[in-house]
Write a protein that holds these residues in place. Sequence first.
Motif, PDB file in Angstrom:
ATOM      1  N   ALA A 279     -50.978  -4.297  -6.862  1.00 11.06           N
ATOM      2  CA  ALA A 279     -51.954  -5.104  -6.128  1.00 11.06           C
ATOM      3  C   ALA A 279     -52.221  -6.423  -6.856  1.00 11.06           C
ATOM      4  CB  ALA A 279     -53.247  -4.316  -5.946  1.00 11.06           C
ATOM      5  N   CYS A 280     -52.306  -6.372  -8.186  1.00 10.05           N
ATOM      6  CA  CYS A 280     -52.539  -7.589  -8.956  1.00 10.05           C
ATOM      7  C   CYS A 280     -51.368  -8.558  -8.844  1.00 10.05           C
ATOM      8  CB  CYS A 280     -52.794  -7.234 -10.420  1.00 10.05           C
ATOM      9  SG  CYS A 280     -54.341  -6.341 -10.713  1.00 10.05           S
ATOM     10  N   GLU A 281     -50.165  -8.038  -8.952  1.00 10.59           N
ATOM     11  CA  GLU A 281     -48.981  -8.892  -8.858  1.00 10.59           C
ATOM     12  C   GLU A 281     -48.844  -9.495  -7.467  1.00 10.59           C
ATOM     13  OE1 GLU A 281     -45.836  -6.328 -10.129  1.00 10.59           O
ATOM     14  OE2 GLU A 281     -46.428  -6.399 -12.256  1.00 10.59           O
ATOM     15  N   LEU A 282     -49.194  -8.722  -6.448  1.00 10.93           N
ATOM     16  CA  LEU A 282     -49.129  -9.237  -5.074  1.00 10.93           C
ATOM     17  C   LEU A 282     -50.179 -10.324  -4.867  1.00 10.93           C
ATOM     18  CD1 LEU A 282     -47.533  -8.771  -2.438  1.00 10.93           C
ATOM     19  CD2 LEU A 282     -49.344  -7.185  -1.733  1.00 10.93           C
ATOM     20  N   ALA A 283     -51.357 -10.137  -5.440  1.00 12.31           N
ATOM     21  CA  ALA A 283     -52.389 -11.176  -5.365  1.00 12.31           C
ATOM     22  C   ALA A 283     -51.913 -12.454  -6.038  1.00 12.31           C
ATOM     23  CB  ALA A 283     -53.685 -10.668  -6.016  1.00 12.31           C
ATOM     24  N   ASP A 284     -51.303 -12.322  -7.213  1.00 12.84           N
ATOM     25  CA  ASP A 284     -50.762 -13.500  -7.907  1.00 12.84           C
ATOM     26  C   ASP A 284     -49.721 -14.206  -7.042  1.00 12.84           C
ATOM     27  OD1 ASP A 284     -52.323 -13.030 -10.164  1.00 12.84           O
ATOM     28  OD2 ASP A 284     -50.770 -11.847 -11.163  1.00 12.84           O
ATOM     29  N   LYS A 285     -48.847 -13.431  -6.452  1.00 14.87           N
ATOM     30  CA  LYS A 285     -47.771 -13.984  -5.621  1.00 14.87           C
ATOM     31  C   LYS A 285     -48.331 -14.761  -4.437  1.00 14.87           C
ATOM     32  CE  LYS A 285     -43.782 -12.468  -2.865  1.00 14.87           C
ATOM     33  NZ  LYS A 285     -42.991 -11.275  -2.421  1.00 14.87           N
ATOM     34  N   ASN A 286     -49.456 -14.287  -3.901  1.00 13.12           N
ATOM     35  CA  ASN A 286     -50.036 -14.909  -2.714  1.00 13.12           C
ATOM     36  C   ASN A 286     -51.193 -15.857  -3.043  1.00 13.12           C
ATOM     37  OD1 ASN A 286     -48.896 -13.572  -0.013  1.00 13.12           O
ATOM     38  ND2 ASN A 286     -48.956 -11.974  -1.584  1.00 13.12           N
ATOM     39  N   ASN A 287     -51.352 -16.153  -4.339  1.00 11.84           N
ATOM     40  CA  ASN A 287     -52.408 -17.068  -4.782  1.00 11.84           C
ATOM     41  C   ASN A 287     -53.799 -16.635  -4.328  1.00 11.84           C
ATOM     42  OD1 ASN A 287     -50.605 -18.975  -6.088  1.00 11.84           O
ATOM     43  ND2 ASN A 287     -49.997 -19.632  -4.025  1.00 11.84           N
ATOM     44  N   ILE A 288     -54.027 -15.330  -4.397  1.00 14.06           N
ATOM     45  CA  ILE A 288     -55.339 -14.768  -4.068  1.00 14.06           C
ATOM     46  C   ILE A 288     -56.086 -14.515  -5.382  1.00 14.06           C
ATOM     47  CG2 ILE A 288     -56.573 -12.839  -3.012  1.00 14.06           C
ATOM     48  CD1 ILE A 288     -54.065 -12.409  -1.238  1.00 14.06           C
ATOM     49  N   PRO A 289     -57.224 -15.140  -5.608  1.00 16.02           N
ATOM     50  CA  PRO A 289     -57.956 -14.931  -6.861  1.00 16.02           C
ATOM     51  C   PRO A 289     -58.537 -13.517  -6.935  1.00 16.02           C
ATOM     52  CG  PRO A 289     -59.299 -16.185  -5.336  1.00 16.02           C
ATOM     53  CD  PRO A 289     -57.944 -16.040  -4.682  1.00 16.02           C
ATOM     54  N   TYR A 290     -58.659 -13.003  -8.146  1.00 16.80           N
ATOM     55  CA  TYR A 290     -59.256 -11.678  -8.336  1.00 16.80           C
ATOM     56  C   TYR A 290     -59.673 -11.543  -9.790  1.00 16.80           C
ATOM     57  CZ  TYR A 290     -54.809 -10.456 -10.554  1.00 16.80           C
ATOM     58  OH  TYR A 290     -53.710 -10.431 -11.386  1.00 16.80           O
ATOM     59  N   THR A 291     -60.496 -10.563 -10.054  1.00 16.57           N
ATOM     60  CA  THR A 291     -60.822 -10.181 -11.422  1.00 16.57           C
ATOM     61  C   THR A 291     -60.539  -8.685 -11.567  1.00 16.57           C
ATOM     62  OG1 THR A 291     -63.137  -9.652 -10.905  1.00 16.57           O
ATOM     63  CG2 THR A 291     -62.642 -11.917 -11.591  1.00 16.57           C
ATOM     64  N   ARG A 292     -60.479  -8.229 -12.805  1.00 16.99           N
ATOM     65  CA  ARG A 292     -60.359  -6.795 -13.088  1.00 16.99           C
ATOM     66  C   ARG A 292     -61.558  -6.381 -13.927  1.00 16.99           C
ATOM     67  NH1 ARG A 292     -53.994  -5.436 -14.198  1.00 16.99           N
ATOM     68  NH2 ARG A 292     -54.879  -3.338 -14.390  1.00 16.99           N
ATOM     69  N   SER A 338     -60.771 -10.735  -0.139  1.00 15.18           N
ATOM     70  CA  SER A 338     -60.622  -9.280  -0.067  1.00 15.18           C
ATOM     71  C   SER A 338     -59.836  -8.871   1.170  1.00 15.18           C
ATOM     72  CB  SER A 338     -62.000  -8.614  -0.056  1.00 15.18           C
ATOM     73  OG  SER A 338     -62.743  -8.945  -1.204  1.00 15.18           O
ATOM     74  N   VAL A 339     -60.135  -9.508   2.279  1.00 12.21           N
ATOM     75  CA  VAL A 339     -59.389  -9.248   3.516  1.00 12.21           C
ATOM     76  C   VAL A 339     -57.929  -9.654   3.345  1.00 12.21           C
ATOM     77  CG1 VAL A 339     -59.151  -9.920   5.953  1.00 12.21           C
ATOM     78  CG2 VAL A 339     -61.427  -9.484   4.988  1.00 12.21           C
ATOM     79  N   ASP A 340     -57.704 -10.832   2.782  1.00 11.76           N
ATOM     80  CA  ASP A 340     -56.330 -11.331   2.601  1.00 11.76           C
ATOM     81  C   ASP A 340     -55.510 -10.403   1.713  1.00 11.76           C
ATOM     82  OD1 ASP A 340     -56.985 -13.498   4.163  1.00 11.76           O
ATOM     83  OD2 ASP A 340     -57.260 -14.881   2.481  1.00 11.76           O
ATOM     84  N   LEU A 341     -56.107  -9.900   0.631  1.00 11.56           N
ATOM     85  CA  LEU A 341     -55.371  -9.019  -0.272  1.00 11.56           C
ATOM     86  C   LEU A 341     -55.055  -7.686   0.398  1.00 11.56           C
ATOM     87  CD1 LEU A 341     -54.110  -8.325  -2.963  1.00 11.56           C
ATOM     88  CD2 LEU A 341     -56.389  -7.755  -3.842  1.00 11.56           C
ATOM     89  N   THR A 342     -56.006  -7.149   1.122  1.00  8.81           N
ATOM     90  CA  THR A 342     -55.767  -5.877   1.816  1.00  8.81           C
ATOM     91  C   THR A 342     -54.651  -6.018   2.840  1.00  8.81           C
ATOM     92  OG1 THR A 342     -58.110  -5.320   1.541  1.00  8.81           O
ATOM     93  CG2 THR A 342     -56.856  -4.014   3.119  1.00  8.81           C
ATOM     94  N   CYS A 343     -54.679  -7.088   3.617  1.00  9.06           N
ATOM     95  CA  CYS A 343     -53.625  -7.316   4.614  1.00  9.06           C
ATOM     96  C   CYS A 343     -52.274  -7.521   3.935  1.00  9.06           C
ATOM     97  CB  CYS A 343     -53.967  -8.526   5.478  1.00  9.06           C
ATOM     98  SG  CYS A 343     -55.328  -8.256   6.627  1.00  9.06           S
ATOM     99  N   ALA A 344     -52.263  -8.232   2.818  1.00  9.57           N
ATOM    100  CA  ALA A 344     -51.010  -8.465   2.102  1.00  9.57           C
ATOM    101  C   ALA A 344     -50.398  -7.148   1.632  1.00  9.57           C
ATOM    102  CB  ALA A 344     -51.252  -9.392   0.917  1.00  9.57           C
ATOM    103  N   ILE A 345     -51.223  -6.239   1.134  1.00 11.03           N
ATOM    104  CA  ILE A 345     -50.717  -4.930   0.684  1.00 11.03           C
ATOM    105  C   ILE A 345     -50.122  -4.155   1.845  1.00 11.03           C
ATOM    106  CG2 ILE A 345     -51.423  -2.677  -0.213  1.00 11.03           C
ATOM    107  CD1 ILE A 345     -53.535  -4.175  -1.910  1.00 11.03           C
ATOM    108  N   ILE A 346     -50.833  -4.090   2.950  1.00 10.27           N
ATOM    109  CA  ILE A 346     -50.359  -3.308   4.092  1.00 10.27           C
ATOM    110  C   ILE A 346     -49.054  -3.881   4.642  1.00 10.27           C
ATOM    111  CG2 ILE A 346     -50.915  -2.611   6.462  1.00 10.27           C
ATOM    112  CD1 ILE A 346     -53.884  -2.565   5.572  1.00 10.27           C
TER     113      ILE A 346
END
Length: 360
Positions: A279-292, A338-346
């Motif tokens: 999920a983190c790598e996919l967020a990076d790939k799609n330029n979606i910011p996140y924290t852990r 959050s919506v963008d990351l969830t859709c990207a995963i699916i």
Amino acid sequence: MEKEQEIKMLKAFSDANSTSGFEGEFIKLFTDTVKDIADIKVDGMLNVYAAKKENQTGQPIIQLDAHSDAVGFITQAVRPNGMIKFVPLGGWVKYNIPALRVKIRNRDGKYVPGVVATKPPHFMTKEERDNVPEVEDMSVDVGSSSREETINDYKIDTGCPIFVDVKCEYNEKTGLFFGKDFDDRFGAAAMADVLDNLNGEKTDFNVVAALSSQEEVGLRGAYVTARSIKPDLGIVLESCPADDTFTPKWLSQTGLKRGPMLRDMDTSFLPNPKFQQYACELADKNNIPYTRSVRTGGGQDGAAIYYENGAPTIVIGIPVRYEHSAYCFSAYQDFKASVDLTCAIIRDLTKEKLASFSQF
């Protein structure tokens, strides 16, 4: 959805009256929002199952989760003077409770305004001014003068639910919401928005969005939804407490306008590490910011979903300042990420990638 629709939905979701065991009003609002894009089922515990209309028999299942309840209170008894003794539903801190504006749903289903009563300072001793009373010593005042009046005229007695009464606002300039119950109405809104974004699309997985009840009192609904859905993968859309106003910058792991929080640990849960990293790598790939984050407190539905059958599960959290209080801040851009990351995963996930989460 268009931004204007999302903001309208988020405000309406926040304003709804829904606490643990009394989720009906919000459930109706959520089901009305997604009924045209999902097949709806509601069980006797008031868990909602919203299955993507394009689901096909035999495909692996992704369970999305958000919970429908928020912290609130329940009437325990009516005191002789007409004041209402109450018990918290969910995790309140006692100093956030005095002077709250509330509404009580009476036996006729009507809402009665009230306030968590406080003694005027004119009558307080020095000790009383310096201390917050225990919750069991607090009362809600609805304006009644006797036990008989509260029970017979106001129709309020044991078991009546008590909700925080705050109206949600949105500031276009700052992009911030201010209101109540963002935990987990914003997660539920994200789940509805994901279903809307995926509407009409075929994916390699069936998607079932579960709106779980009674999370704030022990993750109860999520145990039932996970047992019913039997997911192969879980994504929990949770509103998570922000720490950016009281934690040093180097330690702050959840803050407004920094994107969703991907939870590495809380007291109930450790995610599947390979799914978390994916999920983190996919967020990076799609330029979606996140924290852990690694938390030493808290818990959420991911634990129940994970425990039920071991399906790889992660938590995508929308940062909320002052969670479990009557007044919260949250940022539109964090909701959207959050919506963008969830859709990207699916959209990106394949059966091979799913299988890799269990290979070590």
